[in-house]
Design an enzyme around this catalytic site. Sequence first.
Site, mmCIF file in Angstrom:
data_model
loop_
_atom_site.group_PDB
_atom_site.id
_atom_site.type_symbol
_atom_site.label_atom_id
_atom_site.label_comp_id
_atom_site.label_asym_id
_atom_site.label_seq_id
_atom_site.Cartn_x
_atom_site.Cartn_y
_atom_site.Cartn_z
ATOM 1 N N HIS A 1 2.630 -10.402 9.653
ATOM 2 C CA HIS A 1 3.636 -10.857 8.904
ATOM 3 C C HIS A 1 4.372 -12.184 9.568
ATOM 4 O O HIS A 1 4.780 -12.109 10.907
ATOM 5 C CB HIS A 1 4.749 -9.818 8.903
ATOM 6 C CG HIS A 1 5.966 -10.002 8.143
ATOM 7 N ND1 HIS A 1 5.908 -10.006 6.751
ATOM 8 C CD2 HIS A 1 7.285 -10.450 8.445
ATOM 9 C CE1 HIS A 1 7.155 -10.692 6.210
ATOM 10 N NE2 HIS A 1 7.864 -10.715 7.375
ATOM 11 N N LEU B 1 0.738 -1.243 -0.043
ATOM 12 C CA LEU B 1 -0.150 -0.035 0.115
ATOM 13 C C LEU B 1 0.921 1.086 0.223
ATOM 14 O O LEU B 1 1.967 1.254 0.759
ATOM 15 C CB LEU B 1 -0.928 -0.101 1.185
ATOM 16 C CG LEU B 1 -1.975 -1.165 1.219
ATOM 17 C CD1 LEU B 1 -2.541 -1.361 2.662
ATOM 18 C CD2 LEU B 1 -2.951 -0.854 0.205
HETATM 19 C C1 GAR Z 1 0.003 -15.700 6.372
HETATM 20 O O1 GAR Z 1 0.989 -16.652 6.896
HETATM 21 C C2 GAR Z 1 0.503 -14.182 6.714
HETATM 22 O O2 GAR Z 1 1.184 -14.131 7.746
HETATM 23 C C3 GAR Z 1 1.411 -13.935 5.323
HETATM 24 O O3 GAR Z 1 0.518 -14.714 4.271
HETATM 25 C C4 GAR Z 1 -0.388 -15.633 4.864
HETATM 26 C C5 GAR Z 1 -1.490 -15.669 4.486
HETATM 27 O O4 GAR Z 1 -2.307 -16.830 5.057
HETATM 28 N N1 GAR Z 1 1.480 -12.398 5.064
HETATM 29 C C6 GAR Z 1 2.657 -12.125 4.522
HETATM 30 O O5 GAR Z 1 3.467 -12.570 4.309
HETATM 31 C C7 GAR Z 1 2.595 -10.345 4.438
HETATM 32 N N2 GAR Z 1 3.745 -10.047 4.334
HETATM 33 P P1 GAR Z 1 -3.971 -16.706 5.058
HETATM 34 O O6 GAR Z 1 -4.437 -16.158 3.588
HETATM 35 O O7 GAR Z 1 -4.364 -17.958 5.320
HETATM 36 O O8 GAR Z 1 -4.269 -15.658 6.263
#
Ligand code: GAR
Length: 215
Positions: free
Chosen positions: A113, A97
Amino acid sequence: MKNIVVLISGRGSNFKAIYETSVKENWSENYGVQISGVISNRPDAAGLDYATAAGLPTVIIDHKHFASREDFEKVLADEADKMNADIIVLAGFMRVLTSYFVSRFEGKILNIHPALLPMFPGLHTHERALEAGVRIHGVTVHFVTAELDAGAIIGQAAVPVLAEDDAEKLAARVLKKEHILYPRAVRLVALGKVTLADGHAQMDEQTSQELAILS
Ligand code: GAR
């Protein structure tokens, strides 16, 4: 009523954990907090099906249909406003964003994160944690700034790195903690127990203990 708008791009397991916790703990009656809608930037995000089945309003804003990030974010912000967003929760929302969107909702956007920030911002965090040989890994919930994975830290949960781990096993262990930490952090921010001031998350002692999950 404080309204939470959740932004997703895919699987949506964190969104599901927040929703299920909000039902189990009866957030609307006990805290005056509810999820008012879910927005996805990808039409095929699996989390959308879950949101629809739960009876939540959903909107798809496909970023590919916009010429610039700001054009996309204007529509995103307008939709969040229509859902009366008090808090915007990024739950696996894989778009960076810009300061346009971030400044429109200053101190009201949360992200999760899968690493103990400021270690391992960006992608492939579990592979990088294994590569670095850290013995403790984890997850961070933070306020969002225009700089990737860099805002004030709200809460963290730690997991051990085990000898037999590969990235998949480690990711699964971290994900379990994500599903505990994120609903808790969202509730505490929505209740005003955590605020952003002078670039840091401000909270009382009890709240800080709830948001440091060590086992
Ligand atoms: C999660 O592990 C979250 O921490 C990560 O993506 C995944 C989404 O899973 N986020 C990042 O990497 C952001 N930088 P979900 O769609 O099952 O919640």
